[in-house]
Enzyme design. Structure first.
Site, PDB file in Angstrom:
ATOM      1  CG  ASP A  35      -1.958  -1.035   1.244  1.00 14.33           C
ATOM      2  OD1 ASP A  35      -2.198  -1.625   0.176  1.00 14.33           O
ATOM      3  OD2 ASP A  35      -2.549  -1.282   2.312  1.00 14.33           O
ATOM      4  CE  LYS A  36       0.193   8.559  -1.023  1.00 12.74           C
ATOM      5  NZ  LYS A  36      -0.842   9.600  -1.255  1.00 12.74           N
TER       6      LYS A  36
END
Length: 342
Positions: free
Chosen positions: A146-147
């Protein structure tokens, strides 16, 4: 029909969606026309009708028909690399934790998306040419984070390595260990969460939720390493499945959301105090994966990002605690239960 092609899926295309495969190999084909060809059954996978979101496997055969009025299809220019200064190239290369002829493992910074999208200009996929080194082509992504999750991320330096690594992730031969700072302490302190996860729409956009009827099997093992009262805990987790946002959803299910994860923890996901950042506190600490050359196992650890290290110092957690780096004993049999958490 003349002009039909039957193309065998290559190793480096294993386990990607069919629509992404077309975007990769036939970028001039608009998505709307792709959908139309799929609906009419002109595009097939191993002779069978298929949908755009179907994941494909190495060795399968894609039937590719003529695209119709090719004069109306505008060639798509290859995406240009994000232009990097020498300082930026040096920064990207400083993320490298391990490198051999087939594999690179980096420590992805928190806040950096793995791939591009609407409104995203800077992402890891656009920076990979900085990690080309002596190879003809840039390395390939084999999995994602995830970012806002930092830590170990594996890149393949050849199509053969990509196929081998993708297979390892798919077969669960790859093992990953995460560190998180949770708000409050899990009860029990050590255990497992076997709760299926599904994607549901909401007023805040799509999000993953526990769904015992429609969800996909999702399994997480966890242990509490250190805690401060019932305020916060350092939790090590090993996901045994790879569902989207799995660890975040399972921590919220335990009523101990990950610090900074407002999406799943809401207001309860934020500790107060100047010593704790409001950024996400989820870090891919360790990865263990069979080497693509068939000899040995690659085992890599990533140091904490600065914002998490400051939180560890604030709470007095010992980052050198050896127990925190231990993978879970999978020889112990565990039984999945799908009982709702009260």
């Amino acid at each position: 029909m003349s002009g039909v092609k039957n193309i065998t899926v290559a190793a480096d295309d294993d386990d990607i969606r069919l629509d992404r495969w077309f975007k990769r190999h036939f970028p001039e084909l608009p998505y709307g026309r792709l959908e139309k060809l799929l609906r009419k059954g002109q595009i097939r996978l191993d002779g069978k009708r298929v949908k755009a979101n179907q994941r494909i496997e190495k060795g399968q055969v894609v039937r590719v028909p003529p695209f119709g009025d090719t004069a109306s299809l505008k060639p798509v220019e290859p995406k240009a690399h994000i232009h990097l200064t020498q300082d930026e190239i040096d920064e990207v290369r400083s993320w490298v934790l391990y490198r051999d002829d087939e594999v690179i493992v980096i420590n992805k910074p928190a806040g950096l998306p793995t791939q591009g999208g609407t409104g995203i200009k800077r992402h890891l996929d656009g920076l990979l040419h900085a990690l080309q080194f002596d190879k003809k082509d840039k390395p390939r992504l084999c999995h994602r984070l995830d970012k806002d999750t930092s830590g170990v991320l594996v890149l393949a330096r050849s199509a053969t390595a990509a196929g081998s690594l993708t297979k390892a992730f798919k077969s669960k031969d790859a093992r990953k260990l995460y560190w998180a700072l949770t708000v409050k302490v899990p009860n029990p302190r050590d255990g497992k969460v076997f709760q299926p996860i599904a994607k549901h729409p909401s007023w805040r956009g799509e999000r993953m939720v526990i769904d015992v009827d429609e969800g996909q099997d999702a399994r997480t093992l966890y242990r509490t390493i250190e805690s401060t009262g019932n305020v916060a805990a350092w939790v090590a987790m090993e996901p045994r499945t790879g569902r989207t946002h799995q660890l975040r959803v399972h921590c919220a299910y335990l009523k101990t959301p990950i610090q900074g994860d407002g999406k799943y923890g809401g207001e309860d996901a934020y500790l107060t105090g100047e010593g704790v950042s409001k950024k996400m506190h989820l870090h891919a600490r360790r990865i263990q994966i069979p080497s693509p050359d068939g000899v040995g196992v690659i085992d890599v650890f990533a140091p904490l990002p600065d914002h998490m290290k400051r939180s560890w110092d604030f709470f007095g957690f010992d980052e050198q605690n050896e127990e925190a780096d231990e993978l879970f004993d999978l020889s112990k049999k565990v039984t999945a239960t799908y009982k709702h958490h009260d």
